[in-house]
Write a protein that holds these residues in place. Structure first.
Motif, mmCIF file in Angstrom:
data_model
loop_
_atom_site.group_PDB
_atom_site.id
_atom_site.type_symbol
_atom_site.label_atom_id
_atom_site.label_comp_id
_atom_site.label_asym_id
_atom_site.label_seq_id
_atom_site.Cartn_x
_atom_site.Cartn_y
_atom_site.Cartn_z
ATOM 1 N N PHE A 166 0.797 -1.233 0.000
ATOM 2 C CA PHE A 166 0.000 0.000 0.000
ATOM 3 C C PHE A 166 0.828 1.281 0.000
ATOM 4 C CE2 PHE A 166 -2.054 -3.268 2.711
ATOM 5 C CZ PHE A 166 -3.047 -3.652 1.833
ATOM 6 N N TYR A 167 2.147 1.164 0.031
ATOM 7 C CA TYR A 167 3.037 2.328 0.162
ATOM 8 C C TYR A 167 2.713 3.133 1.414
ATOM 9 C CZ TYR A 167 4.521 1.246 -4.549
ATOM 10 O OH TYR A 167 5.013 0.597 -5.650
ATOM 11 N N LYS A 168 2.398 2.439 2.488
ATOM 12 C CA LYS A 168 2.086 3.060 3.772
ATOM 13 C C LYS A 168 2.730 2.226 4.870
ATOM 14 C CE LYS A 168 -1.527 5.802 2.486
ATOM 15 N NZ LYS A 168 -1.148 7.065 2.018
ATOM 16 N N ILE A 169 3.291 2.905 5.858
ATOM 17 C CA ILE A 169 3.749 2.240 7.070
ATOM 18 C C ILE A 169 2.960 2.878 8.209
ATOM 19 C CG2 ILE A 169 5.681 1.776 8.617
ATOM 20 C CD1 ILE A 169 7.526 1.929 6.189
ATOM 21 N N PRO A 170 2.033 2.130 8.816
ATOM 22 C CA PRO A 170 1.185 2.712 9.863
ATOM 23 C C PRO A 170 2.003 3.215 11.052
ATOM 24 C CG PRO A 170 0.320 0.604 9.129
ATOM 25 C CD PRO A 170 1.672 0.759 8.507
ATOM 26 N N ASN A 171 1.602 4.368 11.561
ATOM 27 C CA ASN A 171 2.297 4.952 12.710
ATOM 28 C C ASN A 171 2.258 4.055 13.930
ATOM 29 O OD1 ASN A 171 3.192 7.283 11.443
ATOM 30 N ND2 ASN A 171 1.305 8.390 11.888
ATOM 31 N N ILE A 172 1.208 3.236 14.061
ATOM 32 C CA ILE A 172 1.113 2.352 15.219
ATOM 33 C C ILE A 172 2.283 1.358 15.246
ATOM 34 C CG2 ILE A 172 -0.434 0.676 14.119
ATOM 35 C CD1 ILE A 172 -0.569 1.763 17.788
ATOM 36 N N LEU A 173 2.751 0.938 14.082
ATOM 37 C CA LEU A 173 3.911 0.039 14.035
ATOM 38 C C LEU A 173 5.168 0.748 14.530
ATOM 39 C CD1 LEU A 173 3.362 -1.724 10.596
ATOM 40 C CD2 LEU A 173 3.021 -2.700 12.861
ATOM 41 N N ILE A 174 5.330 2.000 14.135
ATOM 42 C CA ILE A 174 6.496 2.779 14.576
ATOM 43 C C ILE A 174 6.436 2.977 16.085
ATOM 44 C CG2 ILE A 174 7.754 4.941 14.293
ATOM 45 C CD1 ILE A 174 7.585 3.080 11.743
ATOM 46 N N ILE A 175 5.254 3.290 16.597
ATOM 47 C CA ILE A 175 5.084 3.482 18.043
ATOM 48 C C ILE A 175 5.394 2.193 18.787
ATOM 49 C CG2 ILE A 175 3.357 3.932 19.843
ATOM 50 C CD1 ILE A 175 2.076 5.934 17.804
#
Length: 189
Positions: A24-33
């Motif tokens: 999706f060309y997206k990295i969800p912020n929840i994964l970074i958190i």
């Protein structure tokens, strides 16, 4: 054994970040958190071996560099955040090697996308269709929220247009190799 659990969690979160970036060309912020929270716990457990000032300087430098790359449209914002969170897992003396590894795998990835973006898009669309048909993925919050969005092609039918490259895959590659060498050199703890 406790530290091994956190490295396994880091591996799984990195894998999900690479998968969402690929699809999706997206990295969800929840994964970074979640990666940052795991980093905090890992640092707390290993506090005697962490140079907080150097680690903070490396993190801020990586974050600033990533956002400069984002400003020049070379890297996505999610990739910049993912790289900055991932670099916290690397020992300061190994960061340069890690960044070179990520850059080389990113170059190989970019070459693959330049030559085979239409085939890669076909694989991506088929994989998304498989996930859409699976009720368990549709209910999964991280992947499921993107499953019914419009498909974004890597290349917009124009050979000279900018090709979108999911650098989260190369960051995951660096993380995977780092974790492998971490456990082969230090053993499971």
């Amino acid at each position: 054994m406790v530290i091994s659990f956190f490295y396994f969690g880091f591996f799984v979160l990195s894998l999900i970040a690479a998968l969402t970036d690929f699809l999706f060309y997206k990295i969800p912020n929840i994964l970074i958190i979640m990666i940052l929270c795991g980093t905090g716990i890992k640092i707390f457990l290993e506090h005697s071996s962490v140079d907080f000032y150097l680690t903070g300087l490396i993190f801020m430098t990586t974050l600033l560099s990533g956002y400069l790359l984002y400003a020049f449209k070379i890297m996505g914002a999610g990739d910049a955040k993912f790289l900055s969170a991932s670099v916290l897992w690397i020992a300061p003396q190994e960061v340069i090697d890690y960044l070179i590894l990520v850059a080389v795998s990113g170059g190989i990835l970019a070459a693959c996308y330049i030559f085979w973006s239409s085939k890669i898009d076909l694989w991506r669309s088929k994989l998304i269709e498989c996930f859409q048909k699976s009720p368990s993925f549709s209910k999964c919050g991280i992947i499921g929220k993107y499953l019914h969005t419009d498909f974004v092609p890597a290349n917009a039918d124009n050979m000279w247009s900018k090709i979108l490259i999911p650098y989260g895959i190369s960051i995951f590659t660096g993380n995977l190799i780092f974790i492998y060498f971490y456990f082969t050199q230090r053993g499971f703890q």
